[in-house]
Design a protein around this motif. Structure first.
Motif, mmCIF file in Angstrom:
data_model
loop_
_atom_site.group_PDB
_atom_site.id
_atom_site.type_symbol
_atom_site.label_atom_id
_atom_site.label_comp_id
_atom_site.label_asym_id
_atom_site.label_seq_id
_atom_site.Cartn_x
_atom_site.Cartn_y
_atom_site.Cartn_z
ATOM 1 N N VAL A 1 0.860 -1.190 0.000
ATOM 2 C CA VAL A 1 0.000 0.000 0.000
ATOM 3 C C VAL A 1 0.891 1.232 0.000
ATOM 4 O O VAL A 1 1.772 1.379 0.855
ATOM 5 N N ALA A 2 0.676 2.108 -0.977
ATOM 6 C CA ALA A 2 1.414 3.365 -1.078
ATOM 7 C C ALA A 2 0.562 4.483 -0.487
ATOM 8 O O ALA A 2 -0.610 4.630 -0.828
ATOM 9 N N ASP A 3 1.160 5.264 0.394
ATOM 10 C CA ASP A 3 0.447 6.316 1.114
ATOM 11 C C ASP A 3 1.066 7.667 0.771
ATOM 12 O O ASP A 3 2.296 7.793 0.712
ATOM 13 N N CYS B 1 -2.180 9.383 7.610
ATOM 14 C CA CYS B 1 -1.702 8.677 8.800
ATOM 15 C C CYS B 1 -1.611 7.163 8.614
ATOM 16 O O CYS B 1 -1.169 6.467 9.516
ATOM 17 N N PHE B 2 -2.029 6.632 7.464
ATOM 18 C CA PHE B 2 -2.049 5.178 7.305
ATOM 19 C C PHE B 2 -0.656 4.560 7.484
ATOM 20 O O PHE B 2 -0.501 3.541 8.157
ATOM 21 N N PHE B 3 0.363 5.148 6.848
ATOM 22 C CA PHE B 3 1.709 4.597 6.934
ATOM 23 C C PHE B 3 2.190 4.567 8.378
ATOM 24 O O PHE B 3 2.708 3.561 8.861
ATOM 25 N N MET C 1 4.280 -1.190 3.242
ATOM 26 C CA MET C 1 3.765 0.144 2.950
ATOM 27 C C MET C 1 4.907 1.068 2.566
ATOM 28 O O MET C 1 6.042 0.895 3.034
ATOM 29 N N MET C 2 4.597 2.028 1.701
ATOM 30 C CA MET C 2 5.557 3.072 1.332
ATOM 31 C C MET C 2 4.905 4.434 1.538
ATOM 32 O O MET C 2 3.727 4.614 1.232
ATOM 33 N N LYS C 3 5.692 5.369 2.030
ATOM 34 C CA LYS C 3 5.274 6.768 2.139
ATOM 35 C C LYS C 3 5.851 7.495 0.928
ATOM 36 O O LYS C 3 7.064 7.612 0.785
ATOM 37 N N VAL C 4 4.986 7.980 0.055
ATOM 38 C CA VAL C 4 5.407 8.537 -1.230
ATOM 39 C C VAL C 4 5.258 10.058 -1.209
ATOM 40 O O VAL C 4 4.171 10.573 -0.940
ATOM 41 N N PRO C 5 6.326 10.806 -1.513
ATOM 42 C CA PRO C 5 6.209 12.265 -1.607
ATOM 43 C C PRO C 5 5.207 12.664 -2.689
ATOM 44 O O PRO C 5 5.124 12.012 -3.742
ATOM 45 N N ASP C 6 4.459 13.730 -2.463
ATOM 46 C CA ASP C 6 3.475 14.165 -3.442
ATOM 47 C C ASP C 6 4.124 14.498 -4.781
ATOM 48 O O ASP C 6 3.553 14.241 -5.848
ATOM 49 N N ALA C 7 5.313 15.072 -4.747
ATOM 50 C CA ALA C 7 6.008 15.402 -6.000
ATOM 51 C C ALA C 7 6.331 14.138 -6.794
ATOM 52 O O ALA C 7 6.283 14.136 -8.029
ATOM 53 N N ALA C 8 6.642 13.037 -6.097
ATOM 54 C CA ALA C 8 6.909 11.772 -6.788
ATOM 55 C C ALA C 8 5.636 11.209 -7.406
ATOM 56 O O ALA C 8 5.658 10.668 -8.516
ATOM 57 N N THR D 1 0.740 7.809 -7.090
ATOM 58 C CA THR D 1 1.275 7.317 -5.814
ATOM 59 C C THR D 1 1.565 5.819 -5.903
ATOM 60 O O THR D 1 2.629 5.342 -5.496
ATOM 61 N N GLY D 2 0.603 5.064 -6.448
ATOM 62 C CA GLY D 2 0.809 3.624 -6.612
ATOM 63 C C GLY D 2 1.869 3.308 -7.647
ATOM 64 O O GLY D 2 2.656 2.359 -7.485
ATOM 65 N N LEU D 3 1.913 4.096 -8.724
ATOM 66 C CA LEU D 3 2.879 3.836 -9.798
ATOM 67 C C LEU D 3 4.307 4.078 -9.322
ATOM 68 O O LEU D 3 5.225 3.320 -9.666
ATOM 69 N N TRP D 4 4.527 5.126 -8.524
ATOM 70 C CA TRP D 4 5.866 5.369 -7.979
ATOM 71 C C TRP D 4 6.319 4.181 -7.124
ATOM 72 O O TRP D 4 7.464 3.731 -7.242
ATOM 73 N N ALA D 5 5.433 3.671 -6.279
ATOM 74 C CA ALA D 5 5.786 2.509 -5.458
ATOM 75 C C ALA D 5 6.098 1.304 -6.339
ATOM 76 O O ALA D 5 7.026 0.525 -6.055
ATOM 77 N N ALA D 6 5.341 1.123 -7.424
ATOM 78 C CA ALA D 6 5.600 0.010 -8.343
ATOM 79 C C ALA D 6 6.977 0.154 -9.000
ATOM 80 O O ALA D 6 7.705 -0.840 -9.159
#
Length: 368
Positions: free
Chosen positions: A231-233, A238-240, A278-285, A307-312
């Protein structure tokens, strides 16, 4: 006669609340909602271009092709069926939802389908296109200034009107049949059967309610597939933190800039036990990822897809570094057309202080 004697007995207490008019309305309402699923073709599974010699495949499940244009169409259908069979949705009384947009668009569609009013309680910062779509589908808007108050305000409106607070954040994880019945997980594995790596190594989701990760995570376990769930957050969610510290009481005071995902509290529908990572993804990413998606495939998607694509992309980089082969899948949650004044606006990005160039360079370095 024996039947007459038992009817003459007056010691049995008996209350009959059956209502023939309501039962006829309920039967027709369930038929109408069910028929929507039969009419709708399944959503497409798209391949993202990766070098074939990597022996790694990346797929996007394109949920933007639903009648109401997002992944939330599946959730709204399930929530309406759940509310109808439980006797919570009644003829003539409003259905009320706390939503930042896409769920409310889909729920307004189903409310109109069965002929009941719909009220969406939305933060005032919700994109103009999403609010337009809610009204286009027949919904009424009720704005709040503080996004954290959408829950209590929805409950207050339901009590005031006699309507039903459909409450996606509580019921998303239980309204959908996670064992199959053409849910998103069932659809994914059916469509993957003919691919060279038919069982994904990873499925990446994002979390607004947590319902999608709960459905996919439960389904993969139930069907005994060797697929892990990430799950990418986004920022301002607060999920991460809640998942990584096992603290259900965490909160976040700043609203998420990635609409549709990220929450100020750990929602009841977020099932931590089915998530592997889980990953915490910066909004810019996140926004850099949808910019690259548009540049390389011609498809514009919303920020949650990014958000999901960056984690992928990060998972694929790890697989390459370890010399692994396999497939990774994430979701194309909705179209970028809903966010032309935000994620595709240089003015909005500058106002938010979001700079995507360095993240796009990292993506290009991986892919090229």
């Amino acid at each position: 006669m024996a039947s007459a004697r038992i009817l003459e007995d007056d010691t049995t207490q008996d209350v009959d609340r059956s209502d023939d008019d309501y039962e006829r309305w309920l039967t027709e309402a369930i038929r109408a909602v069910d028929a929507d699923a039969v009419r709708s073709a399944d959503t497409h599974l798209l391949r993202f271009p990766l070098p074939p010699e990597w022996n790694i495949d990346l797929y996007l499940k394109d949920e933007s092709t639903h009648p109401t244009g997002s992944l939330k169409h599946r959730l709204a259908r399930s929530l309406f069926l759940y509310g109808l069979v439980n006797g919570w949705i009644r003829p003539g009384l409003p259905v009320i939802e706390a939503s930042s947009g896409s769920t409310a668009v889909s729920e307004a569609y189903f409310a109109r389908l069965i002929g009941v009013p719909f009220i969406a309680v939305v933060p005032r910062t919700t994109s103009a296109e999403k609010t337009r779509l809610i009204e286009f589908e027949g919904g009424q808007l009720h704005f709040v200034d503080d996004p954290r108050t959408v829950y209590v305000e929805s409950a207050r409106l339901a009590a005031e009107t006699g309507g039903h607070f459909i409450d996606q954040f509580t019921y998303a994880e239980r309204a959908t049949d996670w064992r199959g019945n053409n849910n998103v997980a069932d659809s994914i594995f059916t469509q993957m059967r003919a691919e060279r790596h038919p069982v994904p190594s990873w499925i990446v989701t994002t979390a607004g309610t947590g319902g999608t990760s709960a459905t996919i995570g439960r389904y993969t376990r139930y069907t005994r597939r060797d697929t892990r769930i990430c799950v990418a957050d986004p920022e301002n969610s607060c999920f991460f933190d809640g998942w990584s510290t096992a603290d259900a009481g965490v909160s976040c005071d700043t609203p998420s800039r990635i609409e549709g995902i990220g929450r100020p509290r750990m929602e009841p529908s977020f099932v931590a036990g089915v998530i592997d990572r889980m990953m915490k993804v910066p909004d810019a990413a996140s926004i850099a990822a949808i910019q690259e998606l548009a540049a390389r495939t011609g498809r514009r998607a919303g920020g949650s897809t990014g958000t999901g694509l960056w984690a992928a992309f990060r998972i694929i980089a790890e697989m390459r570094a370890r010399g692994e082969s396999g497939s990774v899948l994430t979701l194309l949650c909705d179209s970028g057309d809903r966010y032309t004044d935000r994620y595709y606006s240089d003015t909005w990005l500058a106002q938010q202080g979001i700079q995507t160039a360095s993240y796009r360079e990292l993506i290009a370095d991986l892919l090229d």
